[in-house]
Enzyme design. Structure first.
Site, PDB file in Angstrom:
ATOM      1  N   LYS A  75       8.085 -12.164 -39.356  1.00  0.00           N
ATOM      2  CA  LYS A  75       9.409 -11.583 -39.588  1.00  0.00           C
ATOM      3  C   LYS A  75       9.591 -10.319 -38.745  1.00  0.00           C
ATOM      4  O   LYS A  75      10.683 -10.065 -38.193  1.00  0.00           O
ATOM      5  CB  LYS A  75       9.589 -11.248 -41.072  1.00  0.00           C
ATOM      6  CG  LYS A  75      10.886 -10.493 -41.422  1.00  0.00           C
ATOM      7  CD  LYS A  75      12.128 -11.238 -40.965  1.00  0.00           C
ATOM      8  CE  LYS A  75      13.400 -10.735 -41.599  1.00  0.00           C
ATOM      9  NZ  LYS A  75      13.672  -9.313 -41.510  1.00  0.00           N
ATOM     10  N   HIS A  95      10.271 -11.435 -35.267  1.00  0.00           N
ATOM     11  CA  HIS A  95      11.659 -11.913 -35.271  1.00  0.00           C
ATOM     12  C   HIS A  95      12.619 -10.747 -35.080  1.00  0.00           C
ATOM     13  O   HIS A  95      13.546 -10.800 -34.270  1.00  0.00           O
ATOM     14  CB  HIS A  95      11.973 -12.638 -36.588  1.00  0.00           C
ATOM     15  CG  HIS A  95      13.441 -12.780 -36.883  1.00  0.00           C
ATOM     16  ND1 HIS A  95      14.202 -11.734 -37.376  1.00  0.00           N
ATOM     17  CD2 HIS A  95      14.290 -13.834 -36.750  1.00  0.00           C
ATOM     18  CE1 HIS A  95      15.448 -12.137 -37.524  1.00  0.00           C
ATOM     19  NE2 HIS A  95      15.528 -13.397 -37.156  1.00  0.00           N
ATOM     20  N   ASN A  96      12.412  -9.676 -35.828  1.00  0.00           N
ATOM     21  CA  ASN A  96      13.313  -8.522 -35.739  1.00  0.00           C
ATOM     22  C   ASN A  96      13.208  -7.839 -34.378  1.00  0.00           C
ATOM     23  O   ASN A  96      14.202  -7.340 -33.850  1.00  0.00           O
ATOM     24  CB  ASN A  96      13.008  -7.526 -36.849  1.00  0.00           C
ATOM     25  CG  ASN A  96      13.544  -7.989 -38.199  1.00  0.00           C
ATOM     26  OD1 ASN A  96      13.781  -9.176 -38.413  1.00  0.00           O
ATOM     27  ND2 ASN A  96      13.723  -7.080 -39.117  1.00  0.00           N
ATOM     28  N   GLU A 155      15.174  -9.799 -32.081  1.00  0.00           N
ATOM     29  CA  GLU A 155      16.576  -9.506 -32.416  1.00  0.00           C
ATOM     30  C   GLU A 155      17.053  -8.234 -31.711  1.00  0.00           C
ATOM     31  O   GLU A 155      18.169  -8.191 -31.173  1.00  0.00           O
ATOM     32  CB  GLU A 155      16.704  -9.363 -33.934  1.00  0.00           C
ATOM     33  CG  GLU A 155      18.079  -8.984 -34.442  1.00  0.00           C
ATOM     34  CD  GLU A 155      18.059  -8.710 -35.932  1.00  0.00           C
ATOM     35  OE1 GLU A 155      18.636  -7.692 -36.357  1.00  0.00           O
ATOM     36  OE2 GLU A 155      17.446  -9.498 -36.675  1.00  0.00           O
ATOM     37  N   SER A 201      15.104 -13.753 -43.458  1.00  0.00           N
ATOM     38  CA  SER A 201      16.071 -13.300 -42.455  1.00  0.00           C
ATOM     39  C   SER A 201      17.406 -14.002 -42.637  1.00  0.00           C
ATOM     40  O   SER A 201      17.456 -15.189 -42.968  1.00  0.00           O
ATOM     41  CB  SER A 201      15.546 -13.576 -41.044  1.00  0.00           C
ATOM     42  OG  SER A 201      16.504 -13.167 -40.080  1.00  0.00           O
TER      43      SER A 201
END
Length: 468
Positions: A181, A184-185, A188, A127
């Protein structure tokens, strides 16, 4: 002389990752299916530790054993194609890393297939975008411990640094890296929409100019809201359009794109029964933004019926407090999903380490991630972040502001899909009695699905609904 590592795929991310690796003293072989693209990287950079090859056979022959190869190609079939081509060329113990935005179930499948033939596959989340890949991303590797040990010196060298610590950590077996990940997105998505809604309140209710907004976000970035996304939002409000006399933000169409990782997170939360309403509503917000023509038609046909409200002198501070609490809720939902996924997939996730690696390089990097890391250091088995004293105190301090911001926006017809969702989640999460007892009664009435009681153990069915 044999080289240390190879990178396949010379689009923006692959090129910058390869240069990052070479900058840190590792001889790096690069390959691209289109030779001209690879050659352009060599010619434009003239890096003494960057070496181009014309075939996969040449790439493999140039590497030290165990060979280390990073794929930075488009997620999906392209990854499988390269894995299939590389497998016959490799030797037992060699390592292939997929550093793209792959779906974690694909990584689980690929890891099993490579393991069966004596090879190591690593699914690795990366990232930070173009700048992160070049100067230091957050890196989330998943796969065998042995493969990670071989990669660890390189990963720690090229990763972003936060307070002197490399923003990378071994996540867990098979698809764990890509799962983290993905979450995480998802966080986000929620974070970006929350900031956009704060902007909407300040602009549409507070009547703030872009100059004023830039000043507000500058101040916010100096306190507890300090983060990459707040920082770049400040810069956005300062940016002038190069094609007109306007500020650039005022000529950008309100249709937000996406690559699908937020959708993956939402689907996962539904499959595992975890409420990630902030993330999911952020995905829905992008959906509704995409059909601008329909929204324009509706704006002429549907009345708002708004109520005038006196402007609160403390609006800016209340929006700040509302935003901070909602951001905490968004992160809490993401970590709650990780906790359930760890049980589901038998991953030994280190939530403290995950929070710490998010502190640098990645898009959601924020000052309060240190607080999340501290929370999991104090209690690795923490039930939920909102129950940790630091975060519960912020909730006690900020909940009134969140209520007022959502309420005044509702009365004035300013849509807050995610801030209002955060408030609803908070109220449901703290509620000892929800209205879902009625739903279970309905289910038993029409389908004999049974119900549990408050006053005794077991499951019950009532045969005479409607009798009085």
């Amino acid at each position: 002389m044999l080289k240390d590592i190879a990178v396949i795929g010379m689009a923006v991310m692959g090129k910058n990752l390869a240069l990052n690796i070479a900058d840190h003293g590792y001889d790096t072989v690069i390959y691209n299916r289109t030779t001209e693209v690879m050659q352009a990287v060599i010619d434009q950079n003239k890096h003494p530790r960057l070496f181009g090859v014309l075939s996969l056979e040449a790439l493999v022959s140039e590497l030290k054993t165990p060979r280390k190869i990073i794929l930075m190609v488009k997620a999906g079939q392209a990854v499988d194609t390269f894995l299939d081509k590389l497998a016959p060329l490799l030797s037992k113990g060699d390592i292939v890393v997929d550093a793209g935005n792959s779906f974690y179930l694909d990584s689980i499948r690929r890891e099993a297939a490579y393991k069966a033939i004596g090879l190591n596959f690593v699914g690795m989340g990366v990232s930070g975008g173009e700048e992160g890949a070049r100067r230091g991303p957050a890196i989330m590797p998943g796969g065998s411990v042995e493969a990670h040990q071989a990669l660890k010196p390189i990963l720690e060298a090229i990763a972003a640094k936060a307070e002197g610590e490399a923003c990378t950590s071994y996540i867990g077996t098979d698809g764990a890296g890509h799962y983290v990940k993905m979450v995480h997105n998802g966080i986000e998505y929620g974070d970006m929409q929350l900031i956009a809604e704060a902007y909407s309140v300040l602009k549409n209710i507070g009547k703030m100019s872009n100059t004023q907004l830039a000043d507000i976000f500058t101040q916010w970035n100096e306190g507890e809201l300090n983060s990459y996304l707040i920082e770049i939002t400040r810069d956005i409000f300062k940016t002038k359009d190069d094609l007109s006399e306007k500020d650039l933000i005022d000529v950008i169409k309100d249709t937000a794109g996406q690559k699908g990782t937020g959708i993956w997170t939402s689907k996962e939360s539904m499959d595992l029964g975890v409420n990630t309403s902030v993330i999911t509503q952020a995905v829905y917000a992008r959906f509704i933004s995409s059909d601008r023509s329909l929204r324009l038609k509706a704006s002429h046909l549907l009345e708002a019926r708004t109520f005038d409200q006196a402007l609160d002198a403390n609006l800016v501070n209340k929006v700040k407090e509302a935003l901070y609490l909602a951001k905490i809720i968004s992160y809490a939902q993401g970590f709650a999903l990780l906790k359930v996924a760890a049980i589901e997939h038998a991953w030994e996730l280190d939530f403290k380490a995950i929070a710490k690696l998010f502190r640098g390089g990645c898009i959601i990097r924020a000052q309060f991630l240190n607080r999340i890391a501290e929370a999991y250091e104090n209690n690795p088995n923490l039930d939920h972040l909102l129950l940790e004293p630091y975060f519960s105190e912020i909730a006690h301090r900020s909940i009134q502001s969140l209520r007022e911001v959502v309420a005044i926006s509702a009365l004035q017809g300013v849509p807050l899909m995610v801030l209002s969702s955060a408030l609803s989640y908070y109220d449901a999460f703290r509620s000892p009695n929800l209205s879902t007892n009625l739903i279970q009664a309905q289910r038993d009435y029409f389908g004999a699905h049974t119900y549990e009681r408050l006053d005794r153990e077991g499951f019950f069915h009532f045969d005479h609904w409607g009798n009085v």
